[in-house]
Design a protein around this motif. Sequence first.
Motif, PDB file in Angstrom:
ATOM      1  N   ALA A  15      32.164  78.079  35.561  1.00  0.00           N
ATOM      2  CA  ALA A  15      31.453  78.865  34.763  1.00  0.00           C
ATOM      3  C   ALA A  15      31.961  80.270  34.774  1.00  0.00           C
ATOM      4  O   ALA A  15      32.129  80.853  33.707  1.00  0.00           O
ATOM      5  CB  ALA A  15      29.970  79.050  34.938  1.00  0.00           C
ATOM      6  N   PHE A  50      28.526  71.316  30.586  1.00  0.00           N
ATOM      7  CA  PHE A  50      29.560  72.054  29.900  1.00  0.00           C
ATOM      8  C   PHE A  50      29.885  71.277  28.857  1.00  0.00           C
ATOM      9  O   PHE A  50      30.004  70.004  28.569  1.00  0.00           O
ATOM     10  CB  PHE A  50      30.828  72.245  30.857  1.00  0.00           C
ATOM     11  CG  PHE A  50      30.611  73.182  32.167  1.00  0.00           C
ATOM     12  CD1 PHE A  50      30.626  74.404  31.816  1.00  0.00           C
ATOM     13  CD2 PHE A  50      30.359  72.310  33.344  1.00  0.00           C
ATOM     14  CE1 PHE A  50      30.767  75.270  32.933  1.00  0.00           C
ATOM     15  CE2 PHE A  50      30.216  73.357  34.419  1.00  0.00           C
ATOM     16  CZ  PHE A  50      30.455  74.828  34.269  1.00  0.00           C
ATOM     17  N   ASP A  51      30.067  72.047  27.640  1.00  0.00           N
ATOM     18  CA  ASP A  51      30.670  71.590  26.451  1.00  0.00           C
ATOM     19  C   ASP A  51      32.281  72.063  26.548  1.00  0.00           C
ATOM     20  O   ASP A  51      32.516  73.372  27.056  1.00  0.00           O
ATOM     21  CB  ASP A  51      30.216  72.320  25.177  1.00  0.00           C
ATOM     22  CG  ASP A  51      28.797  71.449  25.008  1.00  0.00           C
ATOM     23  OD1 ASP A  51      28.772  70.381  25.226  1.00  0.00           O
ATOM     24  OD2 ASP A  51      28.124  72.355  24.360  1.00  0.00           O
ATOM     25  N   ARG A  52      33.156  70.831  26.498  1.00  0.00           N
ATOM     26  CA  ARG A  52      34.423  71.379  26.480  1.00  0.00           C
ATOM     27  C   ARG A  52      35.256  70.659  25.401  1.00  0.00           C
ATOM     28  O   ARG A  52      34.963  69.844  25.023  1.00  0.00           O
ATOM     29  CB  ARG A  52      34.995  70.779  27.848  1.00  0.00           C
ATOM     30  CG  ARG A  52      34.515  69.519  28.465  1.00  0.00           C
ATOM     31  CD  ARG A  52      34.528  69.339  29.903  1.00  0.00           C
ATOM     32  NE  ARG A  52      33.608  68.238  29.813  1.00  0.00           N
ATOM     33  CZ  ARG A  52      32.820  67.974  31.092  1.00  0.00           C
ATOM     34  NH1 ARG A  52      33.217  68.567  32.125  1.00  0.00           N
ATOM     35  NH2 ARG A  52      31.950  66.913  31.179  1.00  0.00           N
ATOM     36  N   VAL A  57      36.004  75.887  27.659  1.00  0.00           N
ATOM     37  CA  VAL A  57      34.764  75.523  28.441  1.00  0.00           C
ATOM     38  C   VAL A  57      33.703  76.302  28.016  1.00  0.00           C
ATOM     39  O   VAL A  57      33.771  77.497  28.541  1.00  0.00           O
ATOM     40  CB  VAL A  57      35.156  75.157  29.872  1.00  0.00           C
ATOM     41  CG1 VAL A  57      33.853  74.358  30.640  1.00  0.00           C
ATOM     42  CG2 VAL A  57      36.398  74.164  29.972  1.00  0.00           C
ATOM     43  N   LEU A  59      29.303  76.684  28.840  1.00  0.00           N
ATOM     44  CA  LEU A  59      27.968  76.052  29.575  1.00  0.00           C
ATOM     45  C   LEU A  59      27.188  75.649  28.224  1.00  0.00           C
ATOM     46  O   LEU A  59      27.039  76.443  27.234  1.00  0.00           O
ATOM     47  CB  LEU A  59      27.201  77.208  30.302  1.00  0.00           C
ATOM     48  CG  LEU A  59      27.872  77.467  31.580  1.00  0.00           C
ATOM     49  CD1 LEU A  59      27.097  78.675  32.245  1.00  0.00           C
ATOM     50  CD2 LEU A  59      27.660  76.345  32.736  1.00  0.00           C
ATOM     51  N   THR A  60      26.483  74.524  28.467  1.00  0.00           N
ATOM     52  CA  THR A  60      25.308  74.049  27.618  1.00  0.00           C
ATOM     53  C   THR A  60      24.419  75.177  27.893  1.00  0.00           C
ATOM     54  O   THR A  60      24.074  75.655  28.658  1.00  0.00           O
ATOM     55  CB  THR A  60      24.937  72.660  27.700  1.00  0.00           C
ATOM     56  OG1 THR A  60      24.526  72.520  28.959  1.00  0.00           O
ATOM     57  CG2 THR A  60      26.741  71.765  27.607  1.00  0.00           C
ATOM     58  N   GLY A  63      22.900  74.228  31.157  1.00  0.00           N
ATOM     59  CA  GLY A  63      24.040  74.804  32.112  1.00  0.00           C
ATOM     60  C   GLY A  63      23.601  76.388  32.311  1.00  0.00           C
ATOM     61  O   GLY A  63      23.596  76.808  33.487  1.00  0.00           O
TER      62      GLY A  63
END
Length: 296
Positions: A15, A50-52, A57, A59-60, A63
Amino acid sequence: MDLNLRDIRALVAVAEAGSFTRAAERLHLSQPALTVQIRRLEEVVGARLFDRNSRNVALTPTGRELLPLLRKSLQDMENVLRDARALGEGQSGTIRIACLPTFAASALPELVIDMKREVPRVTFEVRDVVASTVNALVRNEEADIGLTGGDVLDPMLEVLCTGADRLVAVCPGDHSLARKRRVSLRDLARASLVLTAPGTSVRAVVDAALSESREPLDIACEPTYMMTAVAMVRAGLGVTILPETARELRAEPGLVAKEIDHPAFLRSIAIVKKRGRTLPAIAERFVMLMRRAVEK
């Protein structure tokens, strides 16, 4: 599956870095190993964190909500680990000691200062009591170490170090014994005596030594504490017998201490702990300092 420190540290690193590659370098991990940790954490939480994509990358929402909670948990656990390591290495902690009043008022203050100089985070719990109480406190685990007097016969106590206190006769400066270079057993047997109470370690030595005399003893009073005995002598009630290290003697310029010409007037002293119990590392360090004072 439970949360573990490595996985939480991995989430915080990703993060903060915004990149699996940079986070892996910071944690000295391979990128696949870091990916496994994040996936494991997501399985425990039950949500994607995480959305990557190939470029970045992020954080959702889950997250983002978890990050401050996990960051605080990580900081708290690292503080716990740091404190635990300091305890284990003897760099902090509390030393619980029970000791004879003579030791507490003579050698102990300097030893505490030396210890605090070496370990600023150390604290002390001091119980200055008679020998039988020292033994009981250590036996009952209310104190980790004890400085006791007399022979240690309790099978629950382990002797770590031994030494001896020489006893001296204490009288007013105008007393007849004050003119003698040394005081004999016969002199003491004929004097009015102020003796510490039965059950104290000094009294046990004195009783054993005076038992060699066939003359009846004149015991004026039997206080528990040495300061009281000194006050009784100052008032003119008689002669007392105390360890030469007792600071109570130095506080009374009108009194004199005379060497006793008899080998039995020695009080054995010992550092003890409860048998079979491991001392805290901080207490082990302090025992090393105490040995120097006791064995000299």
